[in-house]
Scaffold this active site. Structure first.
Site, PDB file in Angstrom:
ATOM      1  N   ASP A  82       0.830  -1.200   0.000  1.00 54.64           N
ATOM      2  CA  ASP A  82       0.000   0.000   0.000  1.00 54.64           C
ATOM      3  C   ASP A  82       0.868   1.254   0.000  1.00 54.64           C
ATOM      4  O   ASP A  82       1.975   1.242   0.536  1.00 54.64           O
ATOM      5  CB  ASP A  82      -0.917  -0.032   1.239  1.00 54.64           C
ATOM      6  CG  ASP A  82      -2.096   0.911   1.084  1.00 54.64           C
ATOM      7  OD1 ASP A  82      -2.365   1.382  -0.043  1.00 54.64           O
ATOM      8  OD2 ASP A  82      -2.753   1.188   2.106  1.00 54.64           O
ATOM      9  N   HIS A 101       2.582   3.418  -8.942  1.00 56.17           N
ATOM     10  CA  HIS A 101       2.427   1.999  -9.300  1.00 56.17           C
ATOM     11  C   HIS A 101       3.631   1.519 -10.126  1.00 56.17           C
ATOM     12  O   HIS A 101       4.098   0.397  -9.976  1.00 56.17           O
ATOM     13  CB  HIS A 101       1.127   1.791 -10.105  1.00 56.17           C
ATOM     14  CG  HIS A 101      -0.120   2.119  -9.322  1.00 56.17           C
ATOM     15  ND1 HIS A 101      -0.309   1.696  -8.036  1.00 56.17           N
ATOM     16  CD2 HIS A 101      -1.237   2.832  -9.648  1.00 56.17           C
ATOM     17  CE1 HIS A 101      -1.493   2.132  -7.591  1.00 56.17           C
ATOM     18  NE2 HIS A 101      -2.060   2.828  -8.549  1.00 56.17           N
ATOM     19  N   THR A 113     -10.375  -7.445  -5.417  1.00 56.40           N
ATOM     20  CA  THR A 113     -11.721  -7.478  -6.023  1.00 56.40           C
ATOM     21  C   THR A 113     -12.400  -6.113  -5.859  1.00 56.40           C
ATOM     22  O   THR A 113     -13.365  -5.820  -6.548  1.00 56.40           O
ATOM     23  CB  THR A 113     -12.601  -8.566  -5.349  1.00 56.40           C
ATOM     24  OG1 THR A 113     -12.436  -8.492  -3.924  1.00 56.40           O
ATOM     25  CG2 THR A 113     -12.234  -9.961  -5.811  1.00 56.40           C
ATOM     26  N   LEU A 156      11.634 -20.299  -5.509  1.00 56.53           N
ATOM     27  CA  LEU A 156      10.556 -19.501  -4.906  1.00 56.53           C
ATOM     28  C   LEU A 156       9.281 -19.544  -5.759  1.00 56.53           C
ATOM     29  O   LEU A 156       9.349 -19.578  -6.988  1.00 56.53           O
ATOM     30  CB  LEU A 156      11.022 -18.036  -4.816  1.00 56.53           C
ATOM     31  CG  LEU A 156       9.998 -17.040  -4.263  1.00 56.53           C
ATOM     32  CD1 LEU A 156       9.916 -17.154  -2.737  1.00 56.53           C
ATOM     33  CD2 LEU A 156      10.345 -15.605  -4.653  1.00 56.53           C
ATOM     34  N   ARG A 212       2.104  -5.142   5.922  1.00 62.41           N
ATOM     35  CA  ARG A 212       1.343  -4.117   5.212  1.00 62.41           C
ATOM     36  C   ARG A 212       2.133  -2.820   5.263  1.00 62.41           C
ATOM     37  O   ARG A 212       2.465  -2.325   6.348  1.00 62.41           O
ATOM     38  CB  ARG A 212      -0.036  -3.891   5.829  1.00 62.41           C
ATOM     39  CG  ARG A 212      -0.809  -2.809   5.069  1.00 62.41           C
ATOM     40  CD  ARG A 212      -2.209  -2.572   5.562  1.00 62.41           C
ATOM     41  NE  ARG A 212      -2.870  -1.665   4.626  1.00 62.41           N
ATOM     42  CZ  ARG A 212      -4.076  -1.840   4.115  1.00 62.41           C
ATOM     43  NH1 ARG A 212      -4.799  -2.876   4.468  1.00 62.41           N
ATOM     44  NH2 ARG A 212      -4.582  -0.973   3.261  1.00 62.41           N
TER      45      ARG A 212
HETATM   46  C1  FPP Z   1      -1.952   0.186  -3.309  1.00 61.15           C
HETATM   47  O1  FPP Z   1      -1.475   1.512  -3.358  1.00 61.15           O
HETATM   48  C2  FPP Z   1      -1.467  -0.561  -4.430  1.00 61.15           C
HETATM   49  C3  FPP Z   1      -2.267  -1.156  -5.367  1.00 61.15           C
HETATM   50  C4  FPP Z   1      -3.723  -1.073  -5.365  1.00 61.15           C
HETATM   51  C5  FPP Z   1      -1.709  -1.898  -6.480  1.00 61.15           C
HETATM   52  C6  FPP Z   1      -0.422  -2.597  -6.218  1.00 61.15           C
HETATM   53  C7  FPP Z   1       0.354  -2.535  -7.464  1.00 61.15           C
HETATM   54  C8  FPP Z   1       1.697  -2.464  -7.554  1.00 61.15           C
HETATM   55  C9  FPP Z   1       2.611  -2.559  -6.405  1.00 61.15           C
HETATM   56  C10 FPP Z   1       2.363  -2.248  -8.841  1.00 61.15           C
HETATM   57  C11 FPP Z   1       2.001  -3.228  -9.890  1.00 61.15           C
HETATM   58  C12 FPP Z   1       2.358  -4.600  -9.522  1.00 61.15           C
HETATM   59  C13 FPP Z   1       2.869  -5.485 -10.374  1.00 61.15           C
HETATM   60  C14 FPP Z   1       3.107  -6.861  -9.935  1.00 61.15           C
HETATM   61  C15 FPP Z   1       3.212  -5.141 -11.758  1.00 61.15           C
HETATM   62  P1  FPP Z   1      -2.542   2.652  -3.393  1.00 61.15           P
HETATM   63  O2  FPP Z   1      -2.727   3.090  -4.797  1.00 61.15           O
HETATM   64  O3  FPP Z   1      -3.789   2.240  -2.698  1.00 61.15           O
HETATM   65  O4  FPP Z   1      -1.819   3.780  -2.578  1.00 61.15           O
HETATM   66  P2  FPP Z   1      -2.499   4.880  -1.675  1.00 61.15           P
HETATM   67  O5  FPP Z   1      -3.053   4.163  -0.468  1.00 61.15           O
HETATM   68  O6  FPP Z   1      -1.369   5.760  -1.335  1.00 61.15           O
HETATM   69  O7  FPP Z   1      -3.559   5.555  -2.482  1.00 61.15           O
END
Ligand code: FPP
Length: 225
Positions: free
Chosen positions: A12, A29, A59, A124, A172
């Site tokens: 996160d 991201h 989801t 892994l 987390r």
């Molecule tokens: C949460 O951060 C993250 C996600 C919803 C997506 C996780 C994706 C990645 C780590 C990158 C892509 C992964 C791969 C495997 C290619 P958030 O957007 O909720 O952050 P915030 O809480 O600061 O808004």
């Protein structure tokens, strides 16, 4: 001394990381994907760690703005295509969990392709949770079992889930203290680690410090010492 065989991470803080730098959320991201690669490589070189499960798309994430969802889909497809040689080089098996039917045909094909091409790797397991929610996973498992004549047992239910291995360490990043529908069954006795570090800033050093703390925890699994 405990050894962690299964590490699960709620990644996160990508959006906040980007906003703090005056950038678009999606930049977070993009950098987050680079951290996925670094942490996966580290875990593939640690002989104790068998499985790394990463929450990449829940989801509930479909509720995000359309452009962000589209970006995440594209990023995921590019990542899998680009990383295939790295999976092979590091003997990493890719195993998705979640309800994949919701994804585009092209993304489903890429996921399947990487899964098949790394199926022989016995190092892994990197498991990406994609359109994953623990409640949805349990519901699908129960539906798989509902026509059985037998009384459903714990091993039967466990085996019908997408992820069949208990979690040792659940991390987390991003400062919140919640599980957000991630691996609820498998984390029954997981040790929980919450850090304020935003995912794009998460380092191997921080993971190593969590692993070190884990070795010293007394795990009783409901019993006595
Ligand atoms: C949460 O951060 C993250 C996600 C919803 C997506 C996780 C994706 C990645 C780590 C990158 C892509 C992964 C791969 C495997 C290619 P958030 O957007 O909720 O952050 P915030 O809480 O600061 O808004």
């Amino acid at each position: 001394m405990n050894t962690a065989t299964h590490i699960a991470i709620i990644m996160d803080g990508n959006g906040r990381w980007a906003e703090l730098q005056g950038k678009n959320r999606v930049k977070g991201h993009e950098v987050g994907a680079q951290i996925v690669k670094e942490i996966t490589t580290y875990c593939s070189n640690n002989k104790d760690i068998q499985r790394l499960t990463l929450y990449a798309f829940s989801t509930e994430n479909w509720k995000r703005p359309k452009l962000e969802v589209e970006f995440l889909m594209k990023l995921l497809e590019q990542y899998l295509k680009r990383e295939l040689p790295v999976y092979l080089e590091n003997n990493v098996r890719f195993e998705p969990i979640g309800d994949l039917k919701a994804f585009s045909k092209s993304l489903q094909k890429t996921i399947k392709d990487v899964e098949e091409k790394t199926a022989h790797c016995d190092g892994l397991v990197q498991s990406l949770a994609l359109n994953y929610g623990a409640q949805n996973e349990m519901l699908r498992a129960i539906n798989k079992l509902k026509n059985t004549q037998e009384t459903i047992t714990l091993p039967m239910l466990s085996d019908a889930l997408d992820c069949k291995q208990d979690v040792d360490i659940l991390i987390r990043t991003g400062g919140d203290h919640r599980l957000s529908n991630f691996l609820l069954w498998q984390s029954a006795y997981a040790e929980l680690f919450f850090t304020n570090t935003l995912w794009p800033d998460f380092t191997i050093g921080e993971l190593e410090s969590i692993l070190k703390k884990f070795t010293k925890i007394e795990r009783r699994f409901g019993g006595l010492k």
